[in-house]
Structure formats: structure tokens, C-alpha cells
Design a protein around this motif. Structure first.
Motif: not given
Lengths: 247, 316
Positions: B226-234, B264-267, B290-295
């Protein structure tokens, strides 16, 4: 038979709807009309002026057909390849032989329809002439018989050329080249005298054949020659299409 | 219904299909999946009898497509890739012509044409010249043509290619509705489409068969890892460290990018069956990030094929 008739009707309709066929029909009828006019004009100036007229008529007919046949047949398979409908057609439960036969007889029917208006020349002449001419039915029948045989053979060559390529132009030019080669083959003995060359020329030259037919002479050897060659070319076309499935 | 045994097809030196075998049972919808140039169209052309295989044997309802082509073709309704139709004919005229060509009883032709026009939604354009129709309508006319002689097997080459999303959905619904009465083999290069319609999928790549199995099973296998993308303010360093502590050994290669505004965005890849998204969401909340993307990132078909080619023996 039902499949053949369905395909034949479709071919006929497609030909009658195609603009090329319309233009060809006009040109063909103009040439036929002009030939007829020339014939009457020269006959009017005395019987001696009409010597060799039958040969000239034969030449004119064969040359016209060498252009008309490629123009009529060039789209038959090339268009189906180009538009992709060939795949639709050949995945229906139809044999390749039925498709080839339907395309050939479709275009032959159109060609017969082109010859039809020329039948009016006789009655027209009868109407206009002061003294109704004495027409030998054998010469008229012979002429039409020859026109159908030679025309049919040229059309089969055109059909075979169309089965080779998806380009209309390439198909038309190939058919024209084949017909031209056939015409020239009959002239070889005159250019390059060989023993017995005259017999060759008689055998191969459609102009000689047409002149014979126009005199009312139906030589069964020529009839067999054209029938066999037409069938042979149609058979090769069918094999060619079958071969395409394997390569 | 369809048996394909070790078929190969060469065009000169090019091997388009290489030793492919599969079968299709009566009533099944089987999807042929593969990128462009995988050999899907060639395989379907071999099935339809338009081409003959260089080696191998294909039977449709126990009729060999090479030895008994006419009998085999009677069983098939074929939709070619670009819906090639006679553009100078009217819709109903064309369908009647095709019905007669395919041996529909003359007295049945009219009724049958009406039925398929209704089924495929082309009754409203029945008197229109095909050349003037939109691509969606042409596709449906071609489908009506494939159906007109009530064949037990439908072979559809990219049935939704070039359609807009609305037309796409209509054609998909139609295919699903047809599954009650027909066995269907269709090709596509769109994975979700095949997933939605088909019971089973056959995957081709460079002319070879890579996988053959029920859709859920293959989809499951294909989705790993599985590949995940997460965008958080940190800060990026903290995100990197946090993710490794939350996910432990399940965390695969990780890539973190700094974005503007402190985001920042973590893949990254995650091994195993468990979905880590709830954990990540909870932990972000605890840390007040803050979490604005998690998919999960869907793998593109190309990536799937890269994965498949490297793991082919395991899947086949």
C-alpha cells in the motif's frame, strides 16, 4: 446464397452512392456517346471513310476501360481496410469467397448498368435517320458480349489490386499498371518481331478480341480466355485475403 | 465456452501473443487487461477468427475458429476496437443488413433490429446516417450490431474507449445487463473498469499471460504494498521520526517534502494487510498536528505492471 445476395446488395448500394462512381459514369457515357457520334459522322461521309473504324472503336473502348476499371474498383477493399469495416465484415459468419464474389458481381452489375444507356443508340438512330439503317444483330450482341467479358476481366484485376493495400491511389495505380501491361503484351510482337508473334498478339491483345467481337465473331477461345483469367484472378484475390489472416 | 490453448501470434519478427492459455466458462464476464501493446487486441482478433494463430488452438463452444470458422463465428458477437461501421448507411438499415448477414431469419430481422435498438438506446436515432452520429451513439450501434444475432459469446475490444464519463457509465451498465444472457470477454487498459464489470481477469503483458484469476483476489495482490500520502503541519524531521515510531517495521521507503506554510508531505509504502490510516489520524490528533490529507495512493497501471513483471511467477 442469402449471404451472397445481402453482400451484393450492399456493394451495389455503396457503389451507387460513391461520388467516384458517379463521375466515372459520366465520363464513360460521354466517351461512348462521342465514339458513337464519330462513327455516325464518318459513316455519313461514305463507307470508305469507315475502314478501320471498328479497330479504332475497340482501342477507344479498351483504353477507356483501363481507366474506368481501376477507378471503379480501387475503393472496394482498400476503403474497408482504411475504415476498419473489413474487420467487422470478416468477423461475421461469411466466407472469404462470398465476400470476393459479392464485391466482384456488385461492381460488374454497376458496369452493366453503365452499358445500359448505350442500348438507346440503336432506336435513336432509327428515329433520326432518313433511311433506317440495316443493323446486324450479331455484331451488336458480339460487341456487348465482348465489352462484358473484357470489362469483367479488368474489373477483377482492379479488385485484386484493391485487396493489396489500404490506399485507394495505390490500388488504382496498381490496377492500371496491370491492365497496361496486359495491353502492351499484345503489342510486343509488333515491336520485337519473333516467329509466330502474330499468333501471340491475337491471343493476348484485347483490341484484336474486341474488334472480332464487334464484327459479330464470337471465338470461343477468347471467351474461355477471359472467363478463366477472371476466375483465376478472383481465386488469387480470395487466397490473398485468406493469407492476410495468417501473417 | 472459450478454450484458448497455447496460442501464439507472430507478425514477421514481432511476437504479439506468446504461448497464452486461458478458458472462459459459460455465463462469465472475463476482462483482458494490459497496457497498450500487451496483445489484447490481437488475442481478441484471434478469438473472433479475424486472425489465425501461428501456433495453438482456440475453440468457441467446441468449434475450432480455424477449422470451422463459420460455425465458430455464429457463436460470436464482436465489437472491434474503433466501432467501424458503414458511415453511409442509416442506423436501422445497417443493423438489418448485419442481421441478414449473420443469418437471422428474414421474418425475424425487423423485430430483432427493433429489440437491439431499444436495448442499446439507439431507437431515437434509427433514421439517422451513421456518419453523422456522435462517438457514443456509434459505439452503441456497434454494440447493437454485435448483439443482433443473439450470440452466446460477446467479444468486446475496449468497449468504453474514447467515451465521455457519462457514456462510459451507460455502456458499462449495458454490459452488466447483458451478462444475464451472454458470456462476455472484454478488453480494457483501465483497471477500475475491469474491476467493476468482470468476474475474472486475465492480465497480459508484452504478449504473455501474467495472471488469471478472480478480480478481488488479483486486486488484493496487486494493491500490495500500500502507498500512503500524508500532509500535516509539522517539521519534516519530526514527521519522519513519528511515522517510523507509529508504524514500526511495516513502514517501507519514506519520502518527506517540505511544503509552503509549514506543511510537509510524506509519501511511503506500508507492508502488511492492516490499514494504518486510523492510527495516523489518531496520533496526529494527539500531537495536535493539523492534518489536511491522508489517503492511499492508487497504483497506476504502469506501476502494477512493473510490480507484476517482477513478481510474475508468484501470481501466475
Amino acid at each position: 446464397m442469402r449471404v451472397f445476395l445481402t453482400l451484393w446488395k450492399r456493394e451495389l448500394a455503396a457503389t451507387f452512392l460513391s461520388p467516384t462512381a458517379g463521375i466515372v459514369a459520366v465520363v464513360f457515357l460521354v466517351v461512348c456517346g462521342a465514339t458513337f457520334w464519330a462513327l455516325i459522322a464518318s459513316l455519313a461521309s461514305g463507307p470508305e471513310a469507315s475502314a478501320g473504324l471498328v479497330e479504332v472503336g475497340g482501342w477507344l473502348f479498351v483504353l477507356t476501360m483501363s481507366v474506368v476499371a481501376p477507378l471503379l474498383t480501387m475503393r472496394l477493399f482498400a476503403e474497408e481496410y482504411r475504415s476498419g469495416t473489413y474487420e467487422t465484415l470478416m468477423t461475421a459468419p461469411v466466407t472469404t469467397a462470398a465476400v470476393v464474389a459479392a464485391k466482384f458481381f456488385g461492381i460488374l452489375t454497376f458496369y452493366l448498368a453503365l452499358l445500359l444507356p448505350t442500348l438507346a443508340y440503336g432506336p435513336l438512330l432509327r428515329q433520326c435517320a432518313l433511311t433506317p439503317p440495316d443493323v446486324d444483330p450479331a455484331t451488336v450482341m458480339g460487341m456487348y458480349f465482348g465489352a462484358v467479358l473484357i470489362g469483367g476481366f479488368f474489373l477483377s484485376l482492379g479488385l485484386a489490386a484493391s485487396a493489396l493495400t489500404r490506399s485507394h491511389l495505390a490500388a488504382g495505380l496498381t490496377a492500371f499498371a496491370w491492365i497496361a501491361l496486359f495491353l502492351l503484351a499484345g503489342l510486343i510482337p509488333y515491336v520485337w518481331p519473333v516467329p509466330g508473334g502474330d499468333r501471340w498478339a491475337t491471343w493476348l491483345s484485347p483490341i484484336v478480341h474486341m474488334a472480332d467481337f464487334a464484327r459479330g465473331i464470337v471465338d470461343s477461345r477468347f471467351v474461355v480466355f477471359y472467363l478463366i483469367n477472371t476466375l483465376w484472378v478472383l481465386f488469387v484475390t480470395e487466397r490473398l485475403l485468406e493469407f492476410r489472416r495468417w501473417v | 465456452m472459450v478454450k484458448v490453448e497455447h496460442i501464439s501470434k507472430r507478425f514477421g519478427r514481432v511476437v504479439a501473443v506468446d504461448d497464452v492459455s486461458f478458458h472462459v466458462n459459460r455465463g462469465e464476464i472475463v476482462g483482458l487487461l494490459g497496457p497498450n501493446g500487451a496483445g489484447k487486441t490481437t488475442t481478441l482478433r484471434l478469438l473472433s477468427g479475424f486472425l489465425c494463430p501461428t501456433a495453438g488452438r482456440i475453440t468457441i463452444a467446441d468449434k475450432s475458429v480455424v477449422d470451422e470458422p463459420i460455425e465458430a463465428r455464429r457463436q460470436i458477437g464482436y465489437l472491434p476496437e474503433h466501432a467501424a461501421l458503414y458511415t453511409d448507411m442509416r442506423v436501422e438499415e445497417y443493423l438489418a443488413y448485419r442481421a441478414r448477414l449473420k443469418g437471422v431469419w428474414p421474418r425475424r430481422v425487423r423485430a430483432r433490429v427493433d429489440e437491439v435498438m431499444e436495448l442499446c438506446g439507439v431507437t431515437s436515432v434509427r433514421r439517422r446516417i451513421i456518419g453523422q452520429l456522435s462517438k457514443g451513439f456509434r459505439q452503441r450501434v456497434a454494440l447493437a450490431d454485435a448483439l443482433v444475432h443473439e450470440p452466446p459469446l460477446l467479444i468486446l475490444d475496449e468497449p468504453t474507449l474514447g467515451l465521455d464519463p457519462n457514456q462510459n457509465r451507460q455502456v458499462r451498465d449495458l454490459i452488466r445487463a447483458l451478462a444475464d444472457r451472454h458470456t462476455i470477454v472484454l478488453s480494457s487498459h483501465i483497471l477500475p473498469e475491469v474491476e467493476q464489470i468482470c468476474h475474472r481477469v486475465v492480465i497480459l503483458h508484452r504478449g504473455r499471460l501474467l495472471a488469471d484469476g478472480p478480480v478481488p483476489e488479483l486486486a488484493q495482490r496487486l494493491r500490495r504494498p500500500r502507498r500512503l500520502v500524508v500532509q500535516v503541519r509539522a517539521p519534516a524531521a519530526e514527521v519522519r521520526e513519528a511515522l517510523s515510531s507509529w508504524l514500526g517495521p511495516a513502514l517501507g521507503p519514506l519520502h518527506v517534502d517540505e511544503l509552503s506554510g509549514g506543511w510537509c508531505e510524506a509519501r511511503f509504502q506500508v507492508e502488511g494487510e492492516d490499514d494504518p490510516r486510523p492510527t495516523i489520524a489518531r496520533q496526529c490528533l494527539e500531537r495536535r498536528w493539523d492534518l489536511r490529507e491522508l489517503r492511499t495512493e492508487e497504483l497506476s497501471l504502469e506501476q502494477i505492471f512493473v510490480a507484476l513483471t517482477s513478481r510474475a511467477p508468484e501470481l501466475a
